[in-house]
Structure formats: structure tokens, C-alpha cells
Motif scaffolding. Structure first.
Motif, PDB file in Angstrom:
ATOM      1  N   ASP A  67      34.399  40.370  36.100  1.00 56.94           N
ATOM      2  CA  ASP A  67      35.654  40.515  36.830  1.00 56.94           C
ATOM      3  C   ASP A  67      35.352  40.590  38.323  1.00 56.94           C
ATOM      4  N   LEU A  68      36.374  40.261  39.123  1.00 57.79           N
ATOM      5  CA  LEU A  68      36.277  40.396  40.574  1.00 57.79           C
ATOM      6  C   LEU A  68      37.127  41.584  41.009  1.00 57.79           C
ATOM      7  N   VAL A  69      36.522  42.490  41.776  1.00 61.20           N
ATOM      8  CA  VAL A  69      37.248  43.638  42.318  1.00 61.20           C
ATOM      9  C   VAL A  69      37.208  43.548  43.831  1.00 61.20           C
TER      10      VAL A  69
ATOM     11  N   SER B 144      32.845  42.241  32.664  1.00 63.88           N
ATOM     12  CA  SER B 144      34.124  42.294  31.962  1.00 63.88           C
ATOM     13  C   SER B 144      33.978  43.092  30.675  1.00 63.88           C
TER      14      SER B 144
ATOM     15  N   LEU C 164      30.946  42.122  44.517  1.00 61.44           N
ATOM     16  CA  LEU C 164      32.360  42.287  44.157  1.00 61.44           C
ATOM     17  C   LEU C 164      32.609  42.017  42.676  1.00 61.44           C
TER      18      LEU C 164
ATOM     19  N   ASP D 294      42.382  46.641  46.112  1.00 64.04           N
ATOM     20  CA  ASP D 294      43.164  47.090  44.958  1.00 64.04           C
ATOM     21  C   ASP D 294      43.371  45.978  43.927  1.00 64.04           C
ATOM     22  N   ARG D 295      42.789  44.841  44.187  1.00 58.22           N
ATOM     23  CA  ARG D 295      43.011  43.684  43.307  1.00 58.22           C
ATOM     24  C   ARG D 295      41.824  43.503  42.369  1.00 58.22           C
ATOM     25  N   ARG D 296      42.137  43.383  41.082  1.00 55.67           N
ATOM     26  CA  ARG D 296      41.096  43.097  40.090  1.00 55.67           C
ATOM     27  C   ARG D 296      41.518  41.843  39.320  1.00 55.67           C
TER      28      ARG D 296
ATOM     29  N   HIS E  45      40.525  39.378  36.310  1.00 57.26           N
ATOM     30  CA  HIS E  45      39.706  39.425  35.112  1.00 57.26           C
ATOM     31  C   HIS E  45      39.011  38.088  34.849  1.00 57.26           C
TER      32      HIS E  45
ATOM     33  N   VAL F 101      31.992  42.847  38.590  1.00 53.32           N
ATOM     34  CA  VAL F 101      31.651  43.884  37.611  1.00 53.32           C
ATOM     35  C   VAL F 101      31.746  43.263  36.225  1.00 53.32           C
TER      36      VAL F 101
END
Length: 275
Positions: free
Chosen positions: A110-112, A89, A85, A115-117, A119, A87
Motif C-alpha cells: 500500500d501507499l501511505v 498490504s 511510503l 492522510d491518504r492510503r 491499497h 507498507v
């Protein structure tokens, strides 16, 4: 318990103790804050949660202190973090609002999740020996919740070298404002001793002149005590001078509803001596 507890009939016990002279065989013991990164194994069950999903779930991790740092972070083996989860930054400095990491030579992620990301949730220190570990921010509004075992913990991981004791006392504590007015006076305080901090004197609310204080709409948190959801200032001044925990952690329940004052902005005397 003996009631009443015996004490000296004079006041010689109130004389401030003079420290012995230090030498090659006698030194004062200070909390260690080495100039290098340092770590300590931990076996606590640690979980960090977002939207009902465990982002961190670890039974075996390490507490790590940055150089000269008082407060630790956890670092986890990659297998204990939902790296699927994460990616990278965008390049740039780390978030200035975070307390840690103070060392900026890190790789951010970042956490994805759906629909929530979020940073810059996690980072990897670019330090030899730490290549296979990740840390995840405990800052207030990054992840939704953190747990050590089944107890919620906030702000930062608990330090095994930090101790917090709340001890009922019959000391005579008086708090006065800058103008000399009495803000609080009690002979039934709870004294909180925390490693590295001055003694805090928690006073029953009934012994505080609340009409001399202005409520503030703010809160603070502590990993050992919980949320201090009530704060006060002096009239005409926005700086907080007092705080209270209405529902502290179980180990500190004796301070529930009691009010403590900062030494800055007030004068606190104990048995007639300024603390």
C-alpha cells in the motif's frame, strides 16, 4: 504528393492476397508471446505522481511481460520508487479490478502519503531474478498521473514493439447497422493500423448520421491515442458501437473529432467489400 494518385484501371488490385505456403524456410512473423516472463531495457524518463509527489522517478527501468501477455508493465529498481511510503498490504488476493498483474504470486504494498492510503499500489513478483524490482499499477484511479518524458500516458506503458499509424485515405467506407440502415459513409477516412488489432476506419463526423446513434456517458483511454471521451450506441442498446477522440495525442492528431465503429454490432464495408 501526386494529385490524383494513379491507380489500376480495373479492379484486380482488390483481390485478397493469398498467403504463401509456410515451410521450414518460410513462416509468418507473429508477435512474440513467450511462455516465460520476458523483459526489455528502457531509457525513458518515467514518473508516477500522487498529490504532487513523485512516487516513481526513473531514467532506467525495464519493461516486463508476464507469460503470454500482450501488454507490458514497467519494473523499477527499488531505488527509483518511494519505498519509504510503501507498507505491506494485508494478506489476501490482489485487486480483481486491475488488468495486471495476471500472475497472482506477488507481494503487494500500500501507499501511505499524509492522510491518504491507497491499497495495493505496488507489487513484487515472487519470481527468481525479480527480487530487487518493484512494479507500480498504471490502473486508472490508483496514482494521479503517469508521464513518459513530459507526455502524460494512461492505461499501461507503451510497448516498443507496438506501432500505431494513422493514414488519410480516399477509400469508400460504409457502416451499416443490424437493420441495414446506413450509419456512416465517406470517401475521406483516416485508417488506423495498430499492431495486433484490426484496421480501424475513422470517419469525419460530418459523414456520420449522428441522429441514428445514442450518446453514452462513458470514456476509455489508450496509451497511444489518449482519451476517447465520446461514445455512442444504437437506440435501445447500451453496448457501444462507436467512439471518438476529441483531443488525441500529438502523433494521432489526424483522428481528432473523427468517429470509428466497432465491427461487432455494425457491418463495415470498404470499397464494396465487407472488412
Amino acid at each position: 504528393m501526386i494529385d490524383p494518385i494513379p491507380e489500376f484501371v480495373d479492379t484486380t488490385n482488390q483481390v485478397t492476397a493469398r498467403a504463401p505456403a509456410e515451410s521450414s524456410v518460410l513462416t509468418r512473423r507473429f508477435p512474440a508471446r513467450p511462455e516465460s516472463f520476458s523483459f526489455e531495457p528502457s531509457q525513458r524518463w518515467v514518473r508516477g505522481v500522487v498529490d504532487g509527489t513523485a512516487i516513481v522517478d526513473s531514467f532506467s527501468q525495464f519493461l516486463i511481460w508476464e507469460p503470454r501477455a500482450k501488454v507490458p508493465e514497467y519494473m523499477y529498481p527499488r531505488e527509483h520508487v518511494r519505498t519509504d511510503l510503501l507498507v505491506p498490504s494485508e494478506p489476501g488476493p490482489g485487486p480483481q479490478r486491475y488488468f495486471r498483474p495476471a500472475t497472482r504470486d506477488v507481494e503487494w504494498f500500500d501507499l501511505v502519503l499524509g492522510d491518504r492510503r491507497i491499497h495495493q499500489v505496488a507489487w513484487r513478483w515472487l519470481v527468481p531474478g525479480l527480487e530487487d524490482y518493484l512494479s507500480v499499477s498504471w490502473y486508472y484511479d490508483v496514482l494521479d498521473d503517469w508521464f513518459e518524458e513530459d507526455e502524460p500516458v494512461h492505461t499501461h506503458p507503451r510497448d516498443p514493439y507496438n506501432r500505431v499509424d494513422a493514414i488519410p485515405s480516399s477509400r469508400h467506407v460504409t457502416v451499416t447497422g443490424p437493420d441495414g440502415s446506413v450509419l456512416a459513409e465517406t470517401t475521406a477516412p483516416v485508417l488506423v493500423y495498430e499492431t495486433g488489432l484490426p484496421t480501424r476506419y475513422y470517419i469525419p463526423a460530418s459523414d456520420v448520421h449522428l441522429d441514428s446513434l445514442t450518446p453514452l456517458a462513458q470514456w476509455t483511454s489508450c496509451p497511444y491515442k489518449g482519451f476517447a471521451n465520446d461514445h455512442w450506441s444504437l437506440p435501445g442498446n447500451e453496448a457501444p458501437v462507436a467512439w471518438s477522440y476529441s483531443a488525441p495525442t500529438p502523433n494521432l492528431r489526424s483522428i481528432a473529432g473523427y468517429i470509428a465503429f466497432y465491427q461487432d454490432g455494425t457491418v463495415i464495408s470498404v470499397d464494396g467489400e465487407t472488412s
